[in-house]
Design a protein around this motif. Structure first.
Motif, mmCIF file in Angstrom:
data_model
loop_
_atom_site.group_PDB
_atom_site.id
_atom_site.type_symbol
_atom_site.label_atom_id
_atom_site.label_comp_id
_atom_site.label_asym_id
_atom_site.label_seq_id
_atom_site.Cartn_x
_atom_site.Cartn_y
_atom_site.Cartn_z
ATOM 1 N N ILE A 1 0.827 -1.186 0.000
ATOM 2 C CA ILE A 1 0.000 0.000 0.000
ATOM 3 C C ILE A 1 0.872 1.251 0.000
ATOM 4 O O ILE A 1 0.512 2.271 -0.556
ATOM 5 N N ASP A 2 2.032 1.184 0.636
ATOM 6 C CA ASP A 2 2.936 2.317 0.747
ATOM 7 C C ASP A 2 3.286 2.815 -0.659
ATOM 8 O O ASP A 2 3.814 2.072 -1.480
ATOM 9 N N PRO A 3 3.010 4.094 -0.981
ATOM 10 C CA PRO A 3 3.254 4.578 -2.346
ATOM 11 C C PRO A 3 4.719 4.582 -2.733
ATOM 12 O O PRO A 3 5.050 4.472 -3.911
ATOM 13 N N VAL A 4 5.611 4.727 -1.775
ATOM 14 C CA VAL A 4 7.032 4.683 -2.094
ATOM 15 C C VAL A 4 7.422 3.285 -2.558
ATOM 16 O O VAL A 4 8.109 3.105 -3.570
ATOM 17 N N GLU A 5 6.968 2.272 -1.814
ATOM 18 C CA GLU A 5 7.228 0.886 -2.232
ATOM 19 C C GLU A 5 6.551 0.583 -3.553
ATOM 20 O O GLU A 5 7.092 -0.107 -4.408
ATOM 21 N N PRO B 1 -1.356 9.042 -9.388
ATOM 22 C CA PRO B 1 -1.532 8.690 -7.978
ATOM 23 C C PRO B 1 -2.986 8.491 -7.559
ATOM 24 O O PRO B 1 -3.281 7.625 -6.730
ATOM 25 N N LEU B 2 -3.895 9.258 -8.102
ATOM 26 C CA LEU B 2 -5.303 9.078 -7.752
ATOM 27 C C LEU B 2 -5.801 7.709 -8.212
ATOM 28 O O LEU B 2 -6.511 7.008 -7.479
ATOM 29 N N GLU C 1 15.651 15.596 -3.360
ATOM 30 C CA GLU C 1 14.613 16.525 -3.815
ATOM 31 C C GLU C 1 13.682 15.859 -4.827
ATOM 32 O O GLU C 1 12.467 16.095 -4.818
ATOM 33 N N LYS C 2 14.246 15.013 -5.670
ATOM 34 C CA LYS C 2 13.433 14.291 -6.653
ATOM 35 C C LYS C 2 12.476 13.324 -5.966
ATOM 36 O O LYS C 2 11.285 13.260 -6.311
ATOM 37 N N LEU D 1 8.244 13.386 -5.824
ATOM 38 C CA LEU D 1 7.388 12.247 -6.153
ATOM 39 C C LEU D 1 6.442 11.925 -4.995
ATOM 40 O O LEU D 1 5.262 11.633 -5.196
ATOM 41 N N CYS D 2 6.979 11.964 -3.784
ATOM 42 C CA CYS D 2 6.148 11.711 -2.608
ATOM 43 C C CYS D 2 5.082 12.793 -2.452
ATOM 44 O O CYS D 2 3.939 12.500 -2.075
#
Length: 261
Positions: free
Chosen positions: A14-18, A91-92, A238-239, A243-244
């Motif tokens: 679920i984690d968006p970074v992963e 992302p949505l 910063e990149k 994204l986050c």
């Protein structure tokens, strides 16, 4: 109709970074549709339509969102795709997809995770020096702590440094109880905000409407921003942050729109 976003497994992270790490290793599908529109779902809610056909999740369920404004925002992500369909720029769509395929089946687990963040919250770990950072943390975080202590009827224990502190389990239990009955899409967005800020309390303050999204994001990065001021920034960091922030903004939009019923 061909599978859409087939790389979003229902039981994936679920984690968006992963999720971003997983998606970056996949072959992107080609855009195969011409027109994007929205429509009403027979069972209620709103659909995103590609050449008149509804978008499907990885679990082969129809992607439905409750608010028209959200459907239009999701449709905007699909319309913005050019030659390839890149889920990292959507992302949505990703949050809605995971809400339908995964979070709806794991509501208790996701709520437990948000409460666990509150039990070991970023806002409870304070610097002891220098005074400029101590003051900045207090200014940004104290209003949220005061609100949380009032809402959940308890006191959060603060610590200096990185040594863990144990919060009152009854207090954290009240945090967990507040998540009961939350719809899957809203809970998914809350979880995204929690993981990206490192704070269940900041995410709950966003969900409650206590602070606007930009203030929550700034509060989550007090330490990082102070360090950048002292020693300068890093291009790669910063990149990643940008994204986050894109995923955080999507979560904040979902929370704002679903609050309107």
């Amino acid at each position: 109709m061909r599978e859409l976003l087939s790389d979003l497994e229902a039981d994936g992270p679920i984690d968006p970074v992963e999720r971003a790490k997983v998606l970056s290793r996949r072959t992107l599908p080609k855009r195969f549709y011409k027109e994007v529109s929205v429509g009403a779902a027979e069972e209620g809610g709103h659909l995103v339509l590609l050449d008149g056909r509804p978008v499907k999740t990885a679990g082969r369920k129809t992607l439905t969102v409750p608010q028209l404004a959200l459907a239009e925002a999701v449709a905007g992500e699909w319309a913005a795709q050019e030659t390839l369909i890149d889920p990292m720029t959507m992302p949505l769509t990703r949050i809605a997809n995971v809400a339908i395929d995964a979070v709806a089946l794991r509501l208790g687990e996701v709520a437990d995770d948000v409460a666990a963040y509150a039990g070991n919250d970023l806002l409870c770990y304070r610097a002891d020096t220098p005074q400029s950072l101590v003051s900045r943390q207090e200014t940004a975080w104290r209003p949220v702590l005061d609100w949380a202590e009032s809402r959940f009827s308890g006191r959060f224990v603060l610590a200096e440094g990185i040594m863990p502190v144990r919060q009152d389990p009854v207090l954290i239990g009240r945090v967990r109880e507040s998540l009961e009955g939350m719809a899957a899409l809203r809970l998914a967005a809350l979880h995204v905000a929690t993981t990206l800020t490192g704070s269940g309390l900041l995410a709950l303050a966003l969900e409650d409407g206590l602070l606007p999204a930009e203030a929550v994001w700034a509060a989550a990065h007090v330490d990082e921003d102070w360090n950048v001021e002292q020693w300068g920034g890093d291009a790669e960091a910063e990149k990643v942050r940008a994204l986050c922030k894109r995923d955080f903004d999507a979560a904040a939009l979902i929370l704002a729109e679903t609050a309107r019923g």
